[in-house]
Design an enzyme around this catalytic site. Structure first.
Site, short mmCIF file in Angstrom:
data_model
loop_
_atom_site.label_atom_id
_atom_site.label_comp_id
_atom_site.label_asym_id
_atom_site.label_seq_id
_atom_site.Cartn_x
_atom_site.Cartn_y
_atom_site.Cartn_z
N ASP A 28 0.84 -1.20 0.00
CA ASP A 28 0.00 0.00 0.00
C ASP A 28 0.88 1.25 0.00
O ASP A 28 0.60 2.23 -0.70
CB ASP A 28 -0.92 -0.01 1.23
N HIS A 51 -4.69 -3.32 6.45
CA HIS A 51 -4.50 -3.60 5.02
C HIS A 51 -5.87 -3.98 4.45
O HIS A 51 -6.16 -5.15 4.21
CB HIS A 51 -3.48 -4.72 4.80
N1 LIG Z 1 -0.86 -7.90 2.35
C1 LIG Z 1 -0.88 -7.66 1.06
O1 LIG Z 1 -0.45 -6.60 0.62
C2 LIG Z 1 -1.42 -8.65 0.09
C3 LIG Z 1 -1.96 -9.84 0.52
N2 LIG Z 1 -2.43 -10.75 -0.37
C4 LIG Z 1 -2.93 -12.02 0.17
O2 LIG Z 1 -1.88 -12.99 0.07
C5 LIG Z 1 -2.46 -14.29 0.07
C6 LIG Z 1 -1.86 -15.14 -1.04
O3 LIG Z 1 -2.20 -14.62 -2.30
P1 LIG Z 1 -1.94 -15.46 -3.62
O4 LIG Z 1 -0.54 -15.97 -3.63
O5 LIG Z 1 -2.41 -14.64 -4.74
O6 LIG Z 1 -2.96 -16.66 -3.38
P2 LIG Z 1 -2.94 -18.13 -3.99
O7 LIG Z 1 -4.28 -18.71 -3.72
O8 LIG Z 1 -2.40 -18.12 -5.39
O9 LIG Z 1 -1.86 -18.88 -3.09
C7 LIG Z 1 -2.09 -19.23 -1.76
C8 LIG Z 1 -1.37 -20.52 -1.48
O10 LIG Z 1 -1.52 -20.81 -0.10
C9 LIG Z 1 -1.68 -22.21 -0.01
N3 LIG Z 1 -2.24 -22.56 1.30
C10 LIG Z 1 -3.55 -22.62 1.67
N4 LIG Z 1 -3.64 -23.03 2.94
C11 LIG Z 1 -2.38 -23.19 3.40
C12 LIG Z 1 -1.82 -23.61 4.63
N5 LIG Z 1 -2.60 -23.95 5.67
N6 LIG Z 1 -0.48 -23.68 4.73
C13 LIG Z 1 0.31 -23.37 3.69
N7 LIG Z 1 -0.15 -22.99 2.50
C14 LIG Z 1 -1.48 -22.88 2.35
C15 LIG Z 1 -2.55 -22.57 -1.19
O11 LIG Z 1 -2.48 -23.95 -1.50
C16 LIG Z 1 -1.93 -21.71 -2.28
O12 LIG Z 1 -0.87 -22.36 -2.95
C17 LIG Z 1 -3.97 -14.09 -0.05
O13 LIG Z 1 -4.51 -14.18 1.25
C18 LIG Z 1 -4.08 -12.68 -0.56
O14 LIG Z 1 -5.30 -12.09 -0.23
C19 LIG Z 1 -2.37 -10.54 -1.70
C20 LIG Z 1 -1.84 -9.36 -2.20
C21 LIG Z 1 -1.36 -8.32 -1.33
O1 LIG Z 2 -7.25 -7.12 -2.47
C1 LIG Z 2 -6.87 -8.30 -2.43
O2 LIG Z 2 -7.61 -9.29 -2.29
C2 LIG Z 2 -5.39 -8.56 -2.51
C3 LIG Z 2 -4.70 -7.57 -1.68
O3 LIG Z 2 -4.66 -7.66 -0.48
C4 LIG Z 2 -4.10 -6.42 -2.34
O4 LIG Z 2 -3.92 -6.44 -3.56
O5 LIG Z 2 -3.79 -5.46 -1.64
#
Ligand SMILES: NC(=O)C1=CN([C@@H]2O[C@H](COP(=O)(O)OP(=O)(O)OC[C@H]3O[C@@H](n4cnc5c(N)ncnc54)[C@H](O)[C@@H]3O)[C@@H](O)[C@H]2O)C=CC1
Ligand SMILES: O=C([O-])CC(=O)C(=O)O
Length: 332
Positions: A160, A188
């Protein structure tokens, strides 16, 4: 003398962010180009084959700094001896699911992984939670890993922060590297408050306040804020997938600055355990402006908060208090 390798855990490593993040770590983007690393990658059994594919690619890329890879679906094996843990794994929201359903799935994951980290990580392991709801997952991790110092548990709001820098640089047509000291306050989520009141731009005539250069308070108090708050949703709309490369890059920025320090005169935003600074309730993981030195963050003190900002700081704190209550109700 060559440095000892640092063990870095990435959970959810077979997912989108994981796939962007692990090569960055193996290339030295997170910890420096002189710092060897051993990658620990955790995912769940349905993703085991994909995870193994990522491991194969890491071998194929022949990264000179990469001294080993542990790819596993066993949380204890994944957490053993890690110095840094980047918690990306989680349960994404699916069609028809309520916010409470997602919260419930994720807080139980973070409760379980808290114990694995507490018992098996290296002493003084630094933890960054990326998975949503990032602040509340980090809080649950902290509460269920009481022997890990609260100072070691953080969540990602650097994306952010970087989004805010990007918006200002586009508006003023200046290099993003010349903009600094924006602040992301709070959660967030779309209640976060991106604040430019102390931000500056490096110009030929010295450092100038962003407000003075933009000369458009209506934009800064309106569209700028909503654009940053809604940027995640805008990326999902455009890509049909949520932000991954920017999230991975920002996670590297977060850990690099935490471990190696922030530049003199620069602060960054991190979700950290509130001590009551700026009258934010203690006991929440809340994003503050911080500086880092010798591996420790410190909340920047003494910044003036006007009435407009005060309301926004309080609103996002309220949302976090509600999330905390909801998380506990899911666990009980
Ligand atoms: N804080 C931030 O700025 C941001 C946060 N996010 C969040 O990050 C997370 C991941 O996003 P992506 O990689 O796009 O999602 P994704 O769905 O592509 O990957 C998530 C992975 O976590 C795995 N997973 C599920 N349960 C698990 C467990 N108990 N232990 C280990 N692995 C597990 C899944 O199998 C999958 O491979 C989401 O919660 C998303 O909302 C995404 C973008 C920005
Ligand atoms: O908005 C979402 O689900 C993913 C996220 O946290 C971001 O891009 O900041």
């Amino acid at each position: 003398m060559a440095k000892e390798p640092v063990r870095v855990l990435v959970t959810g490593a077979a997912g989108q962010i994981g796939y962007a993040l692990v090569p960055m770590i193996a290339r030295g983007v997170m910890l420096g180009t002189d710092q060897p690393v051993i990658l620990h990658m955790l995912d769940i059994p349905p993703a085991a084959e994909a995870l193994n594919g990522v491991k194969m690619e890491l071998v194929d890329a022949a990264f000179p700094l990469l001294k080993g890879v542990v790819a596993t679906t066993d949380a204890v094996e994944a957490c053993t001896g890690v110095n840094i843990a980047v918690m990306v794994g989680g349960f994404p929201r699916k069609e028809g699911m309520e916010r409470k359903d997602v919260m419930s799935k994720n807080v139980s994951i973070y409760k379980a992984q808290a114990s694995a980290l507490e018992q098996h990580a290296a002493p003084n392991c630094k933890v960054l939670v990326v998975a949503n709801p990032a602040n509340t997952n980090a809080l649950i991790l902290k509460e269920f890993a009481p022997s890990i110092p609260a100072k070691n548990i953080t969540c990602l709001t650097r994306l952010d922060h970087n989004r805010a820098l990007g918006q200002i640089s586009e508006k003023l047509n200046v290099q993003v590297s010349d903009v600094k000291n924006v602040i992301i306050w709070g959660n967030h989520s779309s209640s976060q408050y991106p604040d430019v009141n102390h931000a500056t731009v490096n110009t030929a005539a010295g450092e100038k306040p962003v407000r003075e250069l933009v000369k458009d308070d209506a934009w800064l108090n309106g569209e700028f804020i909503t654009t940053v708050q809604q940027r995640g949703a805008a990326i999902i709309k455009a890509r049909k997938l949520s932000s991954a490369l920017s999230a991975a890059s920002s996670a590297c920025d977060h850990i690099r600055d935490w471990v190696l320090g922030t530049p003199e005169g620069t602060w960054v935003s991190m979700g950290v355990y509130s001590d009551g600074s700026y009258n934010v309730p203690a006991g929440l993981i809340y994003s503050f402006p911080v500086t880092c030195r010798n591996g420790e963050w410190t909340i920047v003190q003494g910044l003036s908060i006007d009435e407009f900002s005060r309301k926004k700081l309080d609103l996002t704190a309220e949302e976090l208090s509600e999330e905390k209550a909801l998380a506990y109700s899911c666990l009980s």
